[in-house]
Each structure stands twice: as C-alpha cells, then as structure tokens.
Design an enzyme around this catalytic site. Structure first.
Site, PDB file in Angstrom:
ATOM      1  N   THR A   1       0.821  -1.209   0.000  1.00  0.00           N
ATOM      2  CA  THR A   1       0.000   0.000   0.000  1.00  0.00           C
ATOM      3  C   THR A   1       0.856   1.261   0.000  1.00  0.00           C
ATOM      4  O   THR A   1       1.976   1.238   0.487  1.00  0.00           O
ATOM      5  CB  THR A   1      -0.860  -0.064   1.279  1.00  0.00           C
ATOM      6  OG1 THR A   1      -1.765  -1.132   1.117  1.00  0.00           O
ATOM      7  CG2 THR A   1      -1.603   1.206   1.580  1.00  0.00           C
TER       8      THR A   1
ATOM      9  N   ASP B   1      -8.032  -1.913   5.594  1.00  0.00           N
ATOM     10  CA  ASP B   1      -8.075  -0.742   6.481  1.00  0.00           C
ATOM     11  C   ASP B   1      -7.851   0.580   5.736  1.00  0.00           C
ATOM     12  O   ASP B   1      -8.270   1.638   6.201  1.00  0.00           O
ATOM     13  CB  ASP B   1      -7.002  -0.873   7.558  1.00  0.00           C
ATOM     14  CG  ASP B   1      -5.597  -0.949   6.949  1.00  0.00           C
ATOM     15  OD1 ASP B   1      -5.406  -1.700   5.968  1.00  0.00           O
ATOM     16  OD2 ASP B   1      -4.694  -0.249   7.438  1.00  0.00           O
TER      17      ASP B   1
ATOM     18  N   GLY C   1      -0.230  -2.515   6.317  1.00  0.00           N
ATOM     19  CA  GLY C   1      -0.039  -3.742   7.086  1.00  0.00           C
ATOM     20  C   GLY C   1      -1.225  -4.659   6.897  1.00  0.00           C
ATOM     21  O   GLY C   1      -2.008  -4.491   5.960  1.00  0.00           O
TER      22      GLY C   1
ATOM     23  N   GLY D   1      -4.474  -5.472   7.046  1.00  0.00           N
ATOM     24  CA  GLY D   1      -5.612  -4.580   7.216  1.00  0.00           C
ATOM     25  C   GLY D   1      -6.643  -5.040   8.229  1.00  0.00           C
ATOM     26  O   GLY D   1      -7.204  -4.228   8.975  1.00  0.00           O
TER      27      GLY D   1
HETATM   28  N1  ASP Z   1      -3.359  -2.543   4.592  1.00  0.00           N
HETATM   29  C1  ASP Z   1      -3.622  -3.013   3.275  1.00  0.00           C
HETATM   30  C2  ASP Z   1      -4.836  -3.875   3.257  1.00  0.00           C
HETATM   31  O1  ASP Z   1      -5.021  -4.636   4.183  1.00  0.00           O
HETATM   32  C3  ASP Z   1      -2.506  -3.827   2.707  1.00  0.00           C
HETATM   33  C4  ASP Z   1      -1.187  -3.164   2.678  1.00  0.00           C
HETATM   34  O2  ASP Z   1      -0.865  -2.355   3.539  1.00  0.00           O
HETATM   35  O3  ASP Z   1      -0.445  -3.485   1.735  1.00  0.00           O
HETATM   36  O4  ASP Z   1      -5.558  -3.827   2.296  1.00  0.00           O
END
Ligand code: ASP
Length: 318
Positions: A182, A213, A234, A236
């Site tokens: 992300t 998230d 992280g 999510g």
């Molecule tokens: N937080 C993001 C999600 O869960 C994933 C990421 O941070 O890459 O969609």
C-alpha cells in the site's frame, strides 16, 4: 516559522536486502524520492496539505512498483479492485472509495467524494458511476497488468490463500505473505494544517469484495489538526480491529502523548499483541514526522523545511 513537512510510505513487511537487486532497490528509492519531491513542491509553493498528499500518492499510484493504482495486485477473479481515502485535519472532512475498478488514481476519486458527493465512503459500481459523472480518469484493464503481479496471483489463485503483496515463502494462516505494498502520505502545510491519504490494491487473491483498512477513516487513514495525520500499511484486518490510526489520535488527545510515543504504543505494543504486522507514517501540526513499523522494513521517506530529506527501505534506516 511554521515548518512544512511531508512523509510517504510504499508499504511495509518482510523487505530484506538479500531479496533485492541493486537495480530494483534503486528503482524503489527513485520512485519514493519522486513522490516526495512532487508532494513537497506543493507545500513549498504554498499549497495545502490535502493537495500535497494527493500529489505524492498519485506519483506512487502511477508507479507499478507499488501496490496501488497501476501496480495494484490481482483479486481472486483476476481483476483489480482499488481502495483509497483522503482526510483533511483542518475540518475533519474525508472521502474514501473501496472496490473501484479501472480508476487511474483512486486518491483523486477519494478527494472528489470528499468534496462533491455529499458522502464520505462510496464503494464498487456506485463509486465507479460517480467517477464517470465527475470525469475522473479511467484506464482499461491492461493498464493495470504486469507480469510480476500476474505471476504472484497465478501462484495462489487456485487456493484459498491470500497474499499481502510481494513474494515470501512464509505461510501465516490463510496469508501467504508478510509484505504490504500500500502507499500513503501525510503532510503539514505552511498554515499548520495536516492531511493524510492512503491508496491500495489490497491483497492478492482477495475475494468476496474484501476491503482492508486503507480506505476506512480511523483505521488506515485519519487526520485531525488537534493531534495527527496517519497513513497505515499492514495486515488490514488487524488495523481495522485496532482502529489503529484513530487510536494514535486518541492517545495524543486524551493521554497527551507525543506523536512518536503514540505511534510506538500502537505499532510496537498494541498491534503486535494482536499479531498485526505493518507500520505507519504520522505527522503533527508542528510538522514533526514519525515513521514506525514492526516489520523488517518499510518503503518510506520524508522531507521538511528544516532541509531534511530521508528515503529508506530497511529496518536500519537504510
Ligand atoms: N493494509 C492493506 C490492506 O489490508 C494492505 C497493505 O498495507 O499493503 O488492504
């Protein structure tokens, strides 16, 4: 004088030097620096923190190294469903989209939702219809295709595994990976107004309309001039349950913690206790920046009017 600052991330996780080629590492660093420069230029020219975070995130969305916009991962159905949010700490206005398709820059659509929809959070086809009405830039499916993402997906598409970006051989429950791709930005402008934005393709092989998230105000994205602006990356599901971004704001507001203390409390204590891997970037209205993660690395960078310019990938500030 008010300090202007910007911080960005391009995901956290098991990012290790031994998995990287010098060329790839250089490309990541260049991508981060370009996004930093784009966001910082807005602040330097007297632009708002909202415009600055949007500019930085657009750069990261247009760079297929990162799991957002052009570089978004594949879903179980082999398509790309994008999530994004933006929030202004000045007036607590926010806009978010989830599960949108073929949108070149989901962060732009999130801002459009904030400014012109009368709502905060739009999803799926409705959000796409709104994008068309507002004249937001669309791209065909092929624009989001890359061999790398396709191979990641092909490896697990016939299973129930899902994967948080990049490659790893670790299996964690149903999760095949411990890397997060992300992107996000936080900024403090010359008026002392702060803002946050986050954008993601979510998880490889995600299904059932899964939303993480990133677009959830208070979980992956939050901004309030009184406290902080936060963008997370992280696992999510855990960040949602921890209401991570808002929790940092609460620790500052109600417990008088500094930005750094509050970020450390959440990322290094609360999230690990829930097996929540990842990290975040934060900023306060004085332009202080925190970039905290509990994983091996996090693509990150910051730039401030005190002439600091910092780009790093690994855990040791490199
Ligand atoms: N937080 C993001 C999600 O869960 C994933 C990421 O941070 O890459 O969609």
């Amino acid at each position: 004088m008010q300090k202007i600052s910007l911080a960005i991330h391009g995901g956290a996780g098991t990012i290790l030097k031994e998995d990287m080629t010098p060329e790839l590492e250089a490309a990541y660093r260049e991508g981060l620096q370009q996004a930093l420069d784009a966001g910082y230029a807005v602040l330097e020219n007297g632009g708002t923190s909202v415009t600055a975070v949007k500019a930085a995130v657009i750069h990261l969305e247009d760079n297929n190294l990162f799991n957002a916009g052009k570089g978004a991962v594949f879903t179980k159905k082999g398509v790309h469903e994008l999530d994004a949010a933006i929030m202004s700490g000045k007036n607590l206005e926010a806009g978010a989209v989830a599960g949108v398709r073929n949108i070149r820059n989901p962060v732009e659509l999130a801002e459009e939702v904030m400014l012109h929809s009368g709502h905060v959070f739009l999803s799926g086809k409705g959000a796409n219809d709104f994008a068309i009405k507002q004249g937001i830039k669309l791209e065909p499916d092929e624009y989001f295709y890359s061999q790398y993402r396709y191979d990641q997906w092909r490896e697990i598409r016939d299973s129930d595994l899902y994967q948080l970006d990049h490659k790893s051989d670790k299996l964690v429950g149903l999760m095949k990976d411990k890397k997060f791709g992300t992107v996000g930005a936080v900024a403090c402008d010359s008026e002392g107004n702060i803002a946050a934005a986050t954008s993601t393709g979510g998880m490889t092989n995600k299904r059932f309309g899964r939303i993480g998230d990133s677009p959830m105000i208070g979980s992956g994205t939050y901004a309030n001039n009184k406290t902080c602006a936060i963008s997370c990356t992280g696992h999510g599901e855990i960040f949602i349950r921890a209401v991570a971004a808002y929790d940092i704001s609460c620790l500052m507001e109600y417990k008088n913690m500094s930005l750094k203390e509050a970020c450390e409390e959440v990322v290094l204590k609360k999230l690990p206790a829930m097996h929540g891997d990842g990290g975040l970037i934060g900023i306060d209205a004085k332009g202080n920046v925190a970039m905290i993660f509990n994983s091996a690395g996090m693509y990150r960078g910051s730039k401030s009017s005190d002439s600091s310019n910092f780009v790093a990938i690994y855990g040791d500030n490199n």
